[in-house]
Design a protein around this motif. Structure first.
Motif, mmCIF file in Angstrom:
data_model
loop_
_atom_site.group_PDB
_atom_site.id
_atom_site.type_symbol
_atom_site.label_atom_id
_atom_site.label_comp_id
_atom_site.label_asym_id
_atom_site.label_seq_id
_atom_site.Cartn_x
_atom_site.Cartn_y
_atom_site.Cartn_z
ATOM 1 N N LYS A 115 0.874 -1.168 0.000
ATOM 2 C CA LYS A 115 0.000 0.000 0.000
ATOM 3 C C LYS A 115 0.914 1.222 0.000
ATOM 4 C CE LYS A 115 -3.704 2.365 2.483
ATOM 5 N NZ LYS A 115 -4.582 2.393 3.677
ATOM 6 N N ALA A 161 -3.659 -7.683 -2.681
ATOM 7 C CA ALA A 161 -4.838 -6.814 -2.606
ATOM 8 C C ALA A 161 -4.902 -5.861 -3.800
ATOM 9 C CB ALA A 161 -4.834 -6.017 -1.295
ATOM 10 N N ASN A 162 -3.761 -5.324 -4.225
ATOM 11 C CA ASN A 162 -3.759 -4.419 -5.376
ATOM 12 C C ASN A 162 -4.194 -5.133 -6.653
ATOM 13 O OD1 ASN A 162 -2.829 -2.123 -3.956
ATOM 14 N ND2 ASN A 162 -0.711 -2.832 -4.102
ATOM 15 N N THR A 220 -7.913 -5.761 -6.584
ATOM 16 C CA THR A 220 -8.654 -4.524 -6.839
ATOM 17 C C THR A 220 -8.721 -4.209 -8.323
ATOM 18 O OG1 THR A 220 -8.017 -3.632 -4.687
ATOM 19 C CG2 THR A 220 -8.757 -2.053 -6.349
ATOM 20 N N ILE A 221 -7.576 -4.302 -9.020
ATOM 21 C CA ILE A 221 -7.598 -3.956 -10.451
ATOM 22 C C ILE A 221 -8.310 -5.027 -11.270
ATOM 23 C CG2 ILE A 221 -5.499 -2.592 -10.250
ATOM 24 C CD1 ILE A 221 -3.961 -4.833 -11.558
ATOM 25 N N GLN A 276 -10.917 -6.562 -10.340
ATOM 26 C CA GLN A 276 -12.344 -6.312 -10.148
ATOM 27 C C GLN A 276 -12.782 -4.966 -10.722
ATOM 28 O OE1 GLN A 276 -12.750 -6.667 -5.903
ATOM 29 N NE2 GLN A 276 -12.893 -8.913 -5.951
ATOM 30 N N ASN A 277 -11.840 -4.226 -11.294
ATOM 31 C CA ASN A 277 -12.131 -2.905 -11.846
ATOM 32 C C ASN A 277 -12.522 -3.047 -13.318
ATOM 33 O OD1 ASN A 277 -12.270 -0.248 -12.584
ATOM 34 N ND2 ASN A 277 -10.201 0.293 -11.946
ATOM 35 N N THR A 298 -3.706 6.705 -12.518
ATOM 36 C CA THR A 298 -3.924 5.954 -11.274
ATOM 37 C C THR A 298 -2.731 6.062 -10.346
ATOM 38 O OG1 THR A 298 -5.355 4.374 -12.439
ATOM 39 C CG2 THR A 298 -4.451 3.685 -10.317
ATOM 40 N N ASP A 325 -1.671 6.563 -6.177
ATOM 41 C CA ASP A 325 -1.818 5.161 -5.781
ATOM 42 C C ASP A 325 -0.709 4.381 -6.478
ATOM 43 O OD1 ASP A 325 -2.575 2.659 -4.965
ATOM 44 O OD2 ASP A 325 -4.417 2.584 -6.169
ATOM 45 N N GLY A 371 -1.188 0.466 -6.685
ATOM 46 C CA GLY A 371 -2.095 0.050 -7.743
ATOM 47 C C GLY A 371 -1.494 0.266 -9.124
#
Length: 323
Positions: A62, A80-81, A84-85, A87-88, A285, A291, A294
């Protein structure tokens, strides 16, 4: 008169020593390619190894504004990153758009470049020199300068494109916005610009390959009744095939990670996500959005896509070398 080789066991000590002295230089020379490639390997490892390693580590962290300013140490969030991407939906939309864009522009670039190379083999020397100078100027022009000219050409108020179309009888295009009216037109303009910048490299590479084709063989094929397409397919293309493969691979990589041209076009038009490719989306991003974790994860995904697109060429190259 015949001679027979002396079996190794039957050699005298002097013969064995002489044979060893003959073989030693050959073994020493076998290390020369490794010594020559060591410098390039070190440059690649030092120049690319650290940035890629940093991106991989950061993609599991993070890493935001606080970490960038040194106010807080980055925390490991592991996958986690990436979750997240993945699911984007916007990321996948931009990814599919970028892959399609690079496939189309790279293919068109290679076709036009090969056609120009064939043209250079048929025109007189004076015209060929003029064409080569024009291609060199297009290739050598800095990206910022070239984009300034192209944006001016497509400007809706003072652009040359709208002016020339208005000269057509019965056509009134007015202040048509080529860059900001729709994403499709935006990427058509971007594709024209990127193709224009990349064609000279392909044309010169293909022309260099065509110079290796024997003129006598082409003349004999023509006398035997072979047409232009048959001569290209059976005589020129086998020589050009390795060149076409490498320039197509390079253009796929370059067009997948294109950034400056899209950013400058967005500065002159819309900046919405629907006008993004992977380069600009990752920048928005990671840098603009602060971020970095990410953005690093997206960069690793782009690296994986690049390897996947180039794998077919690499596999065929390995197969040819093994054979």
């Amino acid at each position: 008169m015949t001679s027979t080789a002396v079996p190794e066991k039957a050699r005298s000590p002097k013969q064995a020593a002489a044979a060893k002295r003959v073989d030693e230089p050959r073994r020493r020379r076998s290390w020369a390619p490794y010594a020559l490639i060591t410098g390039a390997t070190l440059v690649l490892v030092l120049g690319m190894g650290y940035p890629v390693g940093w991106q991989i580590v950061t993609s599991f962290q993070k890493y935001g504004a606080l970490q960038q300013l040194g106010g807080k140490a980055p925390d490991f969030v592991w996958f986690a990153n990436y979750i997240t991407i993945f699911q984007n939906a916007a990321f996948w939309e931009v990814t599919i758009r970028s892959v399609l864009f690079c496939l189309i522009t790279a293919s068109i670039t290679v076709v036009i470049g090969v056609l120009l190379a064939l043209l250079m083999t048929r025109i007189p020397a004076a015209l060929r020199f003029i064409l080569q100078i024009a291609l060199l100027l297009a290739w050598a022009m800095p990206v910022i300068a070239a984009m300034t000219v192209w944006i001016w050409l497509f400007d809706r108020r003072r652009g040359v494109i709208n002016y020339l179309i208005d000269l057509v009888p019965g056509v009134d295009i007015g202040d048509f916005n080529w860059i900001g009216s729709s994403p499709l037109l935006f990427f058509i303009v971007a594709g024209i610009i990127i193709t224009w910048m990349s064609v000279p490299f392909v044309a010169f590479s293909a022309y260099a390959g065509l110079t290796q084709v024997s003129g006598e063989v082409l003349e004999a094929a023509q006398l035997d009744g072979a047409g232009a397409w048959a001569r290209f397919q059976h005589i020129m293309y086998p020589v050009l095939k390795p060149v076409i493969a490498i320039v197509l691979l390079l253009n796929l990589i370059w067009d997948l990670r294109v950034f400056a041209q899209i950013t400058l076009l967005q500065d002159a038009g819309p900046k919405a996500t629907s006008y993004d490719l992977l380069g600009t989306y990752i920048y928005k991003t990671g840098v603009a959005g602060m971020d970095f974790g990410g953005g690093a994860a997206m960069s690793i995904v782009v690296l994986a896509i690049t390897i996947a697109l180039s794998w077919f060429y690499v596999r065929s190259l390995i197969k040819e070398e093994s054979e």
